[in-house]
Design an enzyme around this catalytic site. Structure first.
Site, PDB file in Angstrom:
ATOM      1  N   ASP A 112       0.808  -1.225   0.000  1.00 20.02           N
ATOM      2  CA  ASP A 112       0.000   0.000   0.000  1.00 20.02           C
ATOM      3  C   ASP A 112       0.841   1.274   0.000  1.00 20.02           C
ATOM      4  O   ASP A 112       0.401   2.311   0.502  1.00 20.02           O
ATOM      5  CB  ASP A 112      -0.968   0.021   1.201  1.00 20.02           C
ATOM      6  N   ALA A 113       2.025   1.190  -0.548  1.00 15.63           N
ATOM      7  CA  ALA A 113       2.932   2.346  -0.508  1.00 15.63           C
ATOM      8  C   ALA A 113       3.358   2.807  -1.891  1.00 15.63           C
ATOM      9  O   ALA A 113       4.223   3.678  -2.018  1.00 15.63           O
ATOM     10  CB  ALA A 113       4.167   2.012   0.338  1.00 15.63           C
TER      11      ALA A 113
END
Lengths: 291, 291, 291, 291
Positions: free
Chosen positions: A234-235
């Site tokens: 999720d980065a």
């Protein structure tokens, strides 16, 4: 506007800043009779990088795109450009991965069917059987690849998934609520071509159960984020985000329901930007040439 | 509507759920001739807690509020209620703390002057001299309490600040971009009465320089959060949040500029909810009875 | 980025569509050593008109802008262009007209003072005395020109107003809640240079008392519109619009209060777009090259 | 929370303002063992009307609702109340009318299928055959009633439509993009029970082709409005509205596409408010007790 003999082509490029980039590119296009319909240029001052996107109409004898790609190569080399010259009307091949939640999938397939989004779907892959009937109603092949919890079984399942993806020869992969970690070696193989929708306003609430995290913290807005998948969970580079208001009486079930609309809005816009070549990844961020 | 002999009073209460709470409270009010103008009740199923807020008009002989407070006490005790019965038109005393950024302060003082927000300001306290002329133009006392970096000097400064706050006998303290950590012992003294505006969409970007953190992460929306201050930095009960869209070409300077409007909107709504008694703190969350 | 010897110049242009416009302009700029920092091009298919805006850095010997204007003239003529080549950092002279509501004026003057908006204000003109002290606090001349109701008196007042405007030699005039009809002959004199903020989501609620009209109709959102003033009331090219949510219990007084924030947001964005040369009027619409 | 023997009932009422309304109603409920879970009261000062909505849990022997309705009648009469006491979990019967655009229909049927919206659909009626397969996929009867242009044929078609509606015994009728004028005599028969979605921000762009009207005017936001149908076209009480941003390059086709998401969001919220009994019509406006 576009005549039958014309094609709409698209040049997307980034390169180190120097004087005369636009002049060279635009002269190249003008000399070949191209008529620019929409274009944007942006110079990032901190990295001294130049970004550009041009849509243009050009008479097409069937070999035009290939010829232009060859002819542009020396310019691209000279300017140290990352560039792509494509047919703007070519439909991308997009593999969709899902688990059990059907809203993003249903939204994308419906919008595709009525002509609001133009792309082809060689197949849908899922770690559950639940959405087979929906997908097959649209005439799209559905591959069921269960992902066991034990490491070996999991690894085998991901390799099977990768194999199915490779066979489909996709331009883009969309994780339309696929509740599995996408393995690093697949991220690398499809760098900047795997789009995920995460149901939080990142970087808040990374990882599992973001609505539960949101409920726990007592936020007044929930969100969704569409981003490119990278090795770090999720980065990856963010393409699009949005939020929706919630109240104290909204339960997690309410959040899930309200969140579906935000997730659909965000994946819809983010995926469209991607398909239209409006997104250029720059480090861990995106340049977004929206209309 | 309100006649000259009437007052608008307000009852805010929470208590363990049981049958008949509204009946008892509403009967109490009706027997005394109260006319309810706006009321909300909410039962939180997970904690089995009941929350209510009632605004009502009542004939006032000057002793009415005090008498009602006395007469309601047995009911409140019997229902194990946390309750407040107040004059809805009483202006709260609000101490404002600021550093150098003036937008929240300017916004609140302007809105107060033109009658959009009703409250009194016994004084403004700042660790800088910058905003003295603005504050004094409004006829409000300005206290300059510099906060040194050394621990002893800092402690002395915070004690001096606390002393000035105590002397002002505030109902509420607003940290209108006060760039100092509010000490735990002051949080405790003014529990649920200290409002902070943080320039991010919490829980993203806690602490210093949230716009720099936002720029680093490449988010597509920036936000602001209005919350009650607790011992834990930027982690208190959230009252209100909102966001604004940014693009790839927006610099930190642009974010600061765009953020001002979001911060003002959020502090304006959150502070108004607080002044109107629409916020009830429940654990680390807020019940918000908005209009 | 920008070195001390450099200036940031800006070319805004529209012309009939033909092949090679960007090539000619970009080559012109490159030959003179200009470095493009942000540019947009758009081809309107229905009118076959091409629009462009380019910001660029260029070494400046003090005569550069004038020289470029002369040198570009033949190209502009040949392409039948409407074009403007200006110093992007030149501060426009902006005359503000107001009546009694002070929020837009206060917002613009405050944002100007802290450096968020760059423009000069030769004077403020009002048909009321109310805002003199605010304006003079900022060191700006304030002209009070009452507008009587009788036709002759009104005509004389508008001529006096026009005289004051002319004397101020403004680039732009902003009607920051000026509650008078701007006369057609003044519209013509300052074509596409007079900006009005109307407190409704146009075309709903044209004319007087839009919040009363909104209350009457029972809408769930109120709005604001920033547009260029033309001879037809509230019907000129729209630059920017936005809305805010209201509820059944919001009175007209609440709408006026909530509307201030929307009006400020809309005038702030719309006016900024205008100052940055991002707005090109095309018929009764605007092309908006936002960041 | 709710035990198996309990039902969730709902009282919605409006009546002339007087002291003690809440006390009488709440006492009535408490005496019967009702536990209020969510309630709102509002006193409209201009019409001196009192509005209330209460959700409550109560032990249910199967006759409870009927008994309460009988027992409440004298109170309702005495207070001159318009009131409804209903089972909050009863699923309404909703007839959907559509023409050719399928997005609202597809959205509502999908949300119903996955359990996000609870209602029954006895049938869908359309003046076109286009959406039959979609509707029948959901197992819902589809009636095709073409509407000719000649007055007699049209009248016959509307009577046939009315007949089908009557047979379905609906609680509510939703015009999910039904491109026909709903006849006055049907409006009267189903007063405040016919919901329409209009694809503009009313009162802007009443009637046919609102996106074309929006394009003509050059607005920067498009909208959608959910309202009760009355005899006057697009002029009934508004339940919900929202907007979406568009740009100069968005064509009518783009507006239609972007508008679908706004229309779906607005019908989704407005229809849910209606189903949950949160909307009380008051003159030509609505009181909306949102969560």
């Amino acid at each position: 506007m576009k005549t039958p003999e014309q094609s709409r082509l698209r040049l997307i490029a980034s390169c180190p800043e120097r004087i005369g980039i636009v002049a060279r590119v635009a002269t190249f296009l003008a000399e070949r009779g191209a008529s620019i319909t929409e274009a944007n240029q942006y110079h990032d001052p901190s990295s001294q990088t130049f970004f550009m996107r041009s849509d243009f109409l050009i008479d097409d004898d069937g070999e035009t795109l290939t010829r232009l790609q060859e002819e542009f190569k020396p310019i691209g080399d000279d300017l140290q450009m990352d560039w792509q010259l494509t047919d703007a009307n070519r439909r991308q091949r997009v593999v969709l991965l899902v688990s059990k939640f059907d809203h993003c999938l249903a939204y994308l397939l419906h919008r595709r069917k009525v002509g609001d989004l133009a792309f082809d779907v060689p197949c849908v892959i899922s770690n559950h059987e639940d959405l087979r009937s929906l997908v097959e109603w649209y005439g799209i092949p559905y591959h069921y690849v269960p992902v066991p919890k034990d490491p070996e079984g999991k690894q085998a399942a991901l390799e099977k998934t990768a194999e199915l993806i490779d066979e489909a020869e996709p331009d883009t992969i969309v994780l339309a609520r696929y509740m599995q970690i996408f393995p690093p070696w697949l991220c690398e193989r499809y760098r900047h071509r795997v789009i995920n929708i995460h149901h939080s306003f990142l970087p808040s609430f990374v990882g599992a159960k973001p609505y539960h995290q949101a409920e726990e913290r007592g936020v007044k807005l929930i969100g969704a984020t569409c981003h490119y998948v990278t090795e770090e969970l999720d980065a990856g580079p963010i393409i699009e985000q949005d939020v929706a208001r919630i109240g104290h009486s909204d339960t997690i079930k309410d959040m899930i329901r309200l969140g579906k609309d935000v997730e659909n809005a965000v994946i819809s816009r983010g995926f469209r930007y991607h398909l239209e070549g409006r997104v250029i990844v720059h480090g861990n961020k995106t340049i977004l040439f929206s209309k």
